[in-house]
Design an enzyme around this catalytic site. Structure first.
Site, PDB file in Angstrom:
ATOM      1  CB  SER A  90      -0.946   0.019   1.209  1.00 19.19           C
ATOM      2  OG  SER A  90      -0.191  -0.065   2.397  1.00 19.19           O
ATOM      3  CB  THR A 192      -3.499   6.869   1.675  1.00 15.17           C
ATOM      4  OG1 THR A 192      -3.655   6.951   0.265  1.00 15.17           O
ATOM      5  CG2 THR A 192      -3.037   8.206   2.221  1.00 15.17           C
ATOM      6  NE  ARG A 220      -4.867   8.432  -9.099  1.00 13.24           N
ATOM      7  CZ  ARG A 220      -4.989   8.262  -7.782  1.00 13.24           C
ATOM      8  NH1 ARG A 220      -3.952   7.871  -7.075  1.00 13.24           N
ATOM      9  NH2 ARG A 220      -6.137   8.489  -7.172  1.00 13.24           N
ATOM     10  CB  THR A 243      -7.413   7.401   3.255  1.00 11.53           C
ATOM     11  OG1 THR A 243      -6.962   6.212   2.588  1.00 11.53           O
ATOM     12  CG2 THR A 243      -8.660   7.071   4.051  1.00 11.53           C
ATOM     13  N   GLY A 244      -8.549   7.256   0.339  1.00 14.18           N
ATOM     14  CA  GLY A 244      -9.617   6.809  -0.553  1.00 14.18           C
ATOM     15  C   GLY A 244      -9.434   7.279  -1.973  1.00 14.18           C
TER      16      GLY A 244
END
Length: 332
Positions: A90, A192, A220, A243-244
């Site tokens: 992650s 994140t 990106r 986050t997300g």
């Protein structure tokens, strides 16, 4: 009255006033100290809060704060723990790559004075949060990108590292069989770590670091390294991080919004809920993505909220390190 007697009486009176003033000042000082102690006791400083279940990261940040170091030091060191976690897929090493198989990292950091530094699309460097701090402190710029960011990091003594682990490489090769880009709620979002800290002086800092959405298009960049979106700190008011699905956070400048809402009198919880509400109002397709926010104000009050179930925060306060599930909007 003789002059000598007058001077003597005046002197005694003055001494009485001085003594009285001194006693009065001492009482005020003691009272002020008591108020400040009560305030600090209520606030529970120092404090660390971060997105997701990252107890090792918050524990490291707490350790740094207990040594009397700054909130800035704490968030940097706390974020570095997750960046070095190759099993997490992650953040940092082991992160899932873009669709071309390259692990690209974004990070930013912000201190109590409003200084900010960030790196975007950084490759081959283990600790982007530390590079972001170097950008903030050692350059005239606030964001470095791509090869320029990598070259700067190497010039500052950071060693090049292969960030693509065998596990993440195998997952990427499996993904290529269909090459379907469809983020899954609460799966793609463990990309994140956003961290906020208040040190013993009551000063705030924050950091945010990520490997971004898995199998994204090359180049990106999401919200995480962008001031006001993935992170914002105002030492007079508080701080927030996200986050997300970064695209949705970017479009609503979520972290800045939360801090401004707190400036207007909202609690951190109320501000997080309103920021999520802005996203939901502007995008009726919210059932297909997740966003979560955390916030803290100068009083040490915290808030956290997300669109869907599954988001959690880790908070270290009053010698207690705990992971807490977040309340959420979509309860259908």
């Amino acid at each position: 009255m003789k002059r000598r007697k007058f001077i003597q009486n005046a002197t005694l009176s003055s001494l009485g006033v001085v003594a009285g003033s001194s006693v009065f000042a001492s009482k005020i000082e003691a009272s002020t100290s008591k108020i400040l102690n009560i305030k600090n006791e209520i606030a529970g400083f120092p404090l660390v809060i971060a997105t997701w279940n990252v107890k090792e990261s918050t524990a490291e940040a707490w350790r740094v704060l207990q040594e009397g170091k700054s909130a800035l030091d704490a968030v940097e060191q706390g974020c570095r723990i997750e960046e070095a976690n190759a099993e997490g897929q992650s953040v940092g090493i082991g992160g899932l790559p873009d669709r071309d198989g390259k692990v690209t990292l974004d990070a930013c950091i912000m201190d109590s004075k409003g200084n900010y530094g960030a790196v975007v699309y950084l490759q081959n460097i283990l600790h982007p949060i530390s590079v972001a701090r170097k950008v903030m402190e050692d350059t005239p710029h606030v964001i470095l990108a791509g090869k320029g960011a990598e070259q700067f990091a190497i010039s500052e003594g950071f060693e090049p590292v292969n960030l693509l682990t065998e596990r993440s490489k195998k997952d990427w090769e499996e993904w290529k069989k269909t090459s379907e880009y469809k983020p899954i709620i609460n799966i793609e979002n463990h990309d994140t770590i956003g961290m906020l800290a208040i040190d013993k002086n009551g000063d705030l800092s924050g950091g945010c670091t990520t490997s971004g959405l898995a199998y994204k298009m090359a180049g990106r960049v999401g919200d995480s390294p962008i001031i006001g979106s993935g992170l914002f700190i105002d030492n007079e008011i508080g701080g927030a991080t996200a986050t997300g699905m970064g695209e949705e956070v970017l479009k609503t400048v979520g972290s800045f919004l939360i801090v401004e809402l707190m400036r207007q009198g909202r609690t951190p919880q109320q501000a997080c809920e309103e920021a999520i509400g802005r996203i939901i109002k502007k995008n009726p397709d919210y059932s297909n993505f997740q966003v979560g926010y955390i916030a803290v104000n100068k009083k040490g009050e915290t808030g956290y909220y997300s669109i869907h179930d599954g988001f959690s925060v880790t908070k270290f306060q009053d010698d207690k390190n705990e992971n807490i599930p977040s309340d959420f909007f979509n309860k259908n």
